[in-house]
Design a protein around this motif. Structure first.
Motif, PDB file in Angstrom:
ATOM      1  N   GLY A   1     -43.639  59.764  -2.805  1.00  0.00           N
ATOM      2  CA  GLY A   1     -43.205  59.392  -1.462  1.00  0.00           C
ATOM      3  C   GLY A   1     -43.181  60.548  -0.486  1.00  0.00           C
ATOM      4  N   TYR A   2     -43.487  61.770  -0.960  1.00  0.00           N
ATOM      5  CA  TYR A   2     -43.499  62.949  -0.087  1.00  0.00           C
ATOM      6  C   TYR A   2     -44.781  63.744  -0.331  1.00  0.00           C
ATOM      7  CZ  TYR A   2     -38.476  62.006   0.236  1.00  0.00           C
ATOM      8  OH  TYR A   2     -37.257  61.409   0.425  1.00  0.00           O
ATOM      9  N   LEU A   3     -45.386  64.221   0.747  1.00  0.00           N
ATOM     10  CA  LEU A   3     -46.567  65.076   0.636  1.00  0.00           C
ATOM     11  C   LEU A   3     -46.474  66.207   1.650  1.00  0.00           C
ATOM     12  CD1 LEU A   3     -49.653  62.669   0.288  1.00  0.00           C
ATOM     13  CD2 LEU A   3     -48.757  64.220  -1.443  1.00  0.00           C
ATOM     14  N   LYS A   4     -46.846  67.419   1.244  1.00  0.00           N
ATOM     15  CA  LYS A   4     -46.940  68.558   2.153  1.00  0.00           C
ATOM     16  C   LYS A   4     -48.425  68.748   2.457  1.00  0.00           C
ATOM     17  CE  LYS A   4     -43.122  70.453  -0.497  1.00  0.00           C
ATOM     18  NZ  LYS A   4     -42.659  71.515  -1.422  1.00  0.00           N
ATOM     19  N   ILE A   5     -48.781  68.631   3.723  1.00  0.00           N
ATOM     20  CA  ILE A   5     -50.204  68.594   4.056  1.00  0.00           C
ATOM     21  C   ILE A   5     -50.525  69.412   5.308  1.00  0.00           C
ATOM     22  CG2 ILE A   5     -50.384  66.242   3.125  1.00  0.00           C
ATOM     23  CD1 ILE A   5     -50.735  65.339   6.128  1.00  0.00           C
ATOM     24  N   SER A   6     -51.815  69.676   5.460  1.00  0.00           N
ATOM     25  CA  SER A   6     -52.386  70.109   6.732  1.00  0.00           C
ATOM     26  C   SER A   6     -53.488  69.114   7.069  1.00  0.00           C
ATOM     27  CB  SER A   6     -52.973  71.520   6.625  1.00  0.00           C
ATOM     28  OG  SER A   6     -53.811  71.780   7.742  1.00  0.00           O
ATOM     29  N   ALA A   7     -53.497  68.631   8.302  1.00  0.00           N
ATOM     30  CA  ALA A   7     -54.512  67.661   8.713  1.00  0.00           C
ATOM     31  C   ALA A   7     -55.907  68.272   8.728  1.00  0.00           C
ATOM     32  CB  ALA A   7     -54.165  67.101  10.092  1.00  0.00           C
ATOM     33  N   PHE A   8     -55.994  69.600   8.550  1.00  0.00           N
ATOM     34  CA  PHE A   8     -57.289  70.281   8.561  1.00  0.00           C
ATOM     35  C   PHE A   8     -57.773  70.628   7.149  1.00  0.00           C
ATOM     36  CE2 PHE A   8     -55.057  71.394  12.527  1.00  0.00           C
ATOM     37  CZ  PHE A   8     -55.926  70.806  13.429  1.00  0.00           C
TER      38      PHE A   8
END
Length: 441
Positions: free
Chosen positions: A343-350
């Motif tokens: 239910g949680y994600l650490k992301i960069s849209a790039f």
């Protein structure tokens, strides 16, 4: 040759004003952050911020909001910086606007009017323009007596976009008629939107909504996930009108992803009411992707604002994945403090790997696991339903029956699975598979 007179308006130079009361603290509002956000809002509206004034009082002054002594201090600051506008972080009554104008002789704007002005700049579609104009008129109607000087200051600038001076100087009956007309237009637009939603539901299209605080990176994420041609800018409310695009999931059919208007604390009530038709996209969603600016020092407060608005819209109980965006702007120790797990994600849209992780997480969240069905050969009409509720991963013949194994899409299963209920093979009879449901909550 006849010469035409051209007028140029003086750029808005503003002093920003914030009042901190005991109620402010009780409501858990961070006044420093609210004022910093007001600076961002002003700059987004094209205002040059010359300075700020903060007053601590037990309660607001009914005549001035701030105390009269602070008004005199504000007047000196306005003269010192050559400012022509004062922007208040709290909402002002018509009487307070009138009193402040008389004392300061500058344009008086409050936080609500500033946000409405930004929306007036950003609205591009017919629906967005109607919604903003309706919110502006609804806000101004009870305050007409307090905006005399504002409306007579020719040349535009913040607080004068949208309806325009000539319309606002007419009587209340005209404005009430205009509000009624705008509501009727909006109802017509809403009916069209509801028809599109109904068609999507009938066709079994899964709907996902992107929500989040303004400038969290929703539009950037939408563009990255769907290759959508959408406007992206690192400013508050860069995107106002909702954008819907097809969103392909790995190995599955496409779903629909909708970007919604960014939320903000103290979002004007009139604006929420006017944009309810648009925000109802969230209520229709099968899944919500809550995009959070992981690099923001006010991350937790922003999450609370979004959750509160979702609850107000009746969408608080929807399935949700929280995406902590802009991880590339966070130091490692800050990333470690963020929640982790399902239910949680650490992301960069790039980051393409992060985008792939988002697609996988969405697919897992939508999945209802694997179900097996025994379909008699003469019930071939049910094949279309089987394919509608998910992906057929195996099909075998057993005497006169067909055995289907389906990787179920939960949202589609809830809509159409009842038609297959008599043919469901109980789990203990189905082939054992210890990997199908791995990682699914």
């Amino acid at each position: 040759m006849q010469l035409h007179e051209t007028t140029t308006h003086q750029p808005d130079v503003a002093i920003l004003v914030s009042l901190v009361t005991s109620e402010t603290k009780q409501n858990g509002i961070n006044s420093d952050y609210s004022l910093a956000e007001l600076v961002q809002l002003a700059e987004t509206a094209g205002v040059e911020v010359a300075g700020t004034v903060v007053q601590h009082r037990e309660k607001p002054d009914p005549r001035w909001l701030i105390g009269k002594g602070k008004v005199l201090e504000l007047r000196d600051l306005i003269t010192q910086h050559g400012a022509n506008t004062a922007i208040f972080d709290q909402e002002l009554s018509g009487a307070q606007v009138r009193n402040l104008e008389g004392m300061l002789d500058v344009k008086i704007i409050d936080r609500t009017q500033l946000i409405l002005d930004i929306f007036a700049q950003r609205a591009k579609t017919r629906e967005g323009i109607i919604q903003v104009e309706l919110a502006q008129f609804t806000y101004l109607l009870p305050r007409l007596s307090g905006h005399g000087k504002n409306l007579s200051r020719l040349g535009g600038g913040i607080g004068t976009r949208g309806p325009g001076e000539s319309q606002l100087e007419t009587d209340r009956r005209h404005i009430r008629r205009r509000i009624g007309e705008l509501k009727r237009q909006l109802e017509e637009v809403t009916r069209h939107r509801q028809l599109h939603r109904a068609r999507r539901k009938e066709s079994g299209v899964v709907q996902i909504a992107l929500v989040g605080y303004t400038n969290a990176g929703k539009s950037t994420l939408l563009k990255a996930l769907t290759s959508a041609d959408v406007f992206v800018e690192n400013r508050l409310f860069a995107t106002l009108d909702p954008t819907t695009r097809l969103f392909p999931l790995p190995g599955r059919k496409e779903v629909v992803l909708t970007d919604t208007v960014g939320f903000i604390q103290n979002l004007p009530h009139d604006l929420v009411a006017a944009f309810r038709a648009t925000l109802e996209e969230v209520n229709e969603a099968d899944l919500i992707l809550h995009v959070v600016d992981a690099s923001s020092p006010m991350r937790e407060e922003q999450i609370e604002v979004v959750d509160r608005i979702l609850n107000d819209l009746g969408a608080g109980g929807k399935p949700q994945i929280m995406l902590f965006n802009k991880k590339d702007l966070c130091p490692p120790e800050q990333l470690e403090m963020l929640p982790a797990g399902e239910g949680y994600l650490k992301i960069s849209a790039f980051d393409e790997r992060d985008l792939a992780a988002v697609r996988e997480a969405v697919q897992r969240k939508l999945s209802g696991g694997t179900k097996s069905y025994r379909i008699p050969a003469e019930r071939g009409d049910l094949a279309s339903v089987l394919y509608r509720i998910g992906e057929v991963v195996d099909k075998q013949i057993d005497d006169e029956d067909l055995i289907y194994e389906i990787d179920v899409n939960q949202a589609d299963f809830e809509k159409y699975g009842y038609r297959l209920a008599p043919f469901l093979i109980p789990q203990q009879e189905a082939p054992e598979d210890n990997t199908t449901n791995d990682g699914i909550d």
